[in-house]
Design a protein around this motif. Structure first.
Motif, short mmCIF file in Angstrom:
data_model
loop_
_atom_site.label_atom_id
_atom_site.label_comp_id
_atom_site.label_asym_id
_atom_site.label_seq_id
_atom_site.Cartn_x
_atom_site.Cartn_y
_atom_site.Cartn_z
N ASP A 193 -16.60 4.12 -1.67
CA ASP A 193 -16.45 5.53 -1.33
C ASP A 193 -17.20 5.87 -0.04
O ASP A 193 -18.17 5.21 0.32
CB ASP A 193 -16.99 6.42 -2.45
N TRP A 197 -8.28 -2.14 -1.87
CA TRP A 197 -8.95 -0.85 -1.68
C TRP A 197 -8.18 0.25 -2.38
O TRP A 197 -8.78 1.12 -3.01
CB TRP A 197 -9.08 -0.54 -0.19
N ARG A 198 -6.85 0.20 -2.29
CA ARG A 198 -6.05 1.21 -2.99
C ARG A 198 -6.19 1.05 -4.50
O ARG A 198 -6.27 2.04 -5.23
CB ARG A 198 -4.59 1.10 -2.55
N GLU A 199 -6.22 -0.20 -4.97
CA GLU A 199 -6.38 -0.44 -6.41
C GLU A 199 -7.73 0.07 -6.91
O GLU A 199 -7.88 0.43 -8.08
CB GLU A 199 -6.24 -1.93 -6.70
N SER A 211 -5.75 -4.18 2.60
CA SER A 211 -5.92 -2.81 2.10
C SER A 211 -5.48 -2.64 0.65
O SER A 211 -5.85 -1.65 0.00
CB SER A 211 -5.14 -1.84 2.99
N GLN A 212 -4.71 -3.56 0.10
CA GLN A 212 -4.23 -3.40 -1.27
C GLN A 212 -5.37 -3.29 -2.29
O GLN A 212 -5.35 -2.39 -3.14
CB GLN A 212 -3.30 -4.56 -1.64
N ARG A 220 -9.02 4.04 -3.45
CA ARG A 220 -8.87 4.58 -2.11
C ARG A 220 -7.38 4.63 -1.76
O ARG A 220 -6.90 3.95 -0.86
CB ARG A 220 -9.65 3.74 -1.09
N THR A 221 -6.65 5.45 -2.51
CA THR A 221 -5.19 5.47 -2.38
C THR A 221 -4.72 5.99 -1.03
O THR A 221 -3.59 5.74 -0.63
CB THR A 221 -4.58 6.34 -3.49
N GLU A 222 -5.59 6.71 -0.33
CA GLU A 222 -5.20 7.22 0.99
C GLU A 222 -5.15 6.13 2.05
O GLU A 222 -4.58 6.32 3.14
CB GLU A 222 -6.18 8.33 1.43
N LEU A 223 -5.71 4.96 1.73
CA LEU A 223 -5.74 3.86 2.71
C LEU A 223 -4.46 3.04 2.61
O LEU A 223 -4.47 1.87 2.23
CB LEU A 223 -6.98 3.00 2.49
N THR A 224 -3.36 3.66 2.97
CA THR A 224 -2.08 2.95 3.03
C THR A 224 -2.13 1.94 4.17
O THR A 224 -3.02 2.00 5.05
CB THR A 224 -0.94 3.93 3.28
#
Length: 322
Positions: A118, A287-289, A284-285, A292-296
């Motif tokens: 975060d 991180w989203r998991e 980045s996958q 951090r879903t905004e990090l497409t």
């Protein structure tokens, strides 16, 4: 274990793990761990003879070309780090060629703590990361691990769409040059927030401390700048380019030594940043998991572009400039 839990660990691997437990112990539960890219990770709960439990971690590489090399490196690094004060897992057993398991595997102790990705509290964590990396680089192995391997070349860089073309062309020209001379150090080689565990007291989050550093499969010998550059790129993509630029300063403030000239420092920072151009989606996958879903992939590409541009626009301080 129940049938469902037993299915999480394949039979040959389960038998191999069991042979490395203490007398009277058995695996009672297996839980998948998330966040890695190349390996399957499971936490194994071990029932002990006195009715208590302890945890181990099983790392398996499925259809990975360099599994044997990576597991041998990790086993060597974990053995080397025993007693150094670096909070790394302890090695229990390794089967790098899958002689006993279905897949090449490594069994190690479990470390308490969790990854923290975060933005909140980053000002506190960055100095902790820097001090931990300085401690890793202070390790003096009796036998050096193999030399580092560069992760990209000028010809393999993937220039994202819509970037500052001039800045990227200049950055690519930087890594066409021969690597600068350096004084070798023991490197983690994949040091970043996703491989660092924090103990964060719920009532006092500002008292967070590092409880572990994991994933030593790429341990190498090379320039301290390379580890610093890798963490810098990760921080830039996770939290914004300014944090990538800040980390090298934090490393020096913690007592670390980097390359003497600005051009040499820029070389390593740029080389690592450009390496990410080839695998933005893959990196980045996790991180989203982790939330951090905004990090497409596109958002991370944009941050990478901003970071590369900043590296080419900003004068990287040389040793003694501050």
């Amino acid at each position: 274990m129940s049938e469902r839990e037993a299915a999480a660990v394949r039979p040959l691997t389960l038998a191999w793990v069991s042979r490395h437990l203490e007398a009277g112990e058995r695996v009672v539960r297996a839980e998948a761990l998330h966040g890695g890219i190349t390996a399957d990770m499971r936490r194994l709960t071990i029932g002990t003879r006195d009715g208590a439990t302890r945890d181990l971690v099983l790392r398996s590489f499925v259809d990975v070309e360099y599994a044997e090399d990576w597991l041998n490196r990790e086993a060597g690094a974990l053995t080397l780090l025993t007693g150094t004060g670096v909070p790394a897992p302890g090695l229990v057993a390794v089967d790098p060629t899958a002689a006993h398991c279905e897949y090449p595997s490594l069994l190690m102790t479990h470390l308490a703590g969790r990854t923290v990705l975060d933005d909140e509290g980053l000002e506190r964590r960055v100095p902790l990361l820097a001090r931990q990396l300085v401690a890793i680089h202070a390790v003096r192995p009796a036998v050096r691990p193999r030399e580092y391997v560069a992760l990209t070349t000028a010809d393999t860089v993937v220039t994202p769409k819509g970037v500052d073309v001039a800045a990227w062309a200049a950055a690519i020209d930087v890594i066409r040059r021969p690597a600068p001379p350096y004084e070798g150090r023991f490197l983690h080689r994949d040091f970043h927030p996703g491989n660092v565990l924090f103990d964060v007291p719920p009532a006092r989050p500002t008292d967070a401390r590092i409880s572990g550093v994991v994933d030593w499969a790429a341990a190498s010998w090379g320039p301290a700048d390379l580890d610093v550059a890798h963490c810098s790129t990760n921080l830039a993509l996770l939290h914004g380019p300014a944090w990538g630029l800040r980390f090298a300063e934090a490393y020096e403030e913690a007592g670390g030594a980097l390359a003497a000239t600005a051009s040499e420092r820029r070389y390593w920072l740029v080389r690592d940043a450009l390496a990410f151009s080839e695998e933005v989606g893959l990196v980045s996958q996790p991180w989203r998991e982790a939330g951090r879903t905004e990090l497409t992939a596109r958002a991370v590409e944009e941050r990478l572009d901003a970071y590369v541009t900043a590296l080419m626009d900003t004068e990287v301080p040389a040793c003694g400039d501050r």
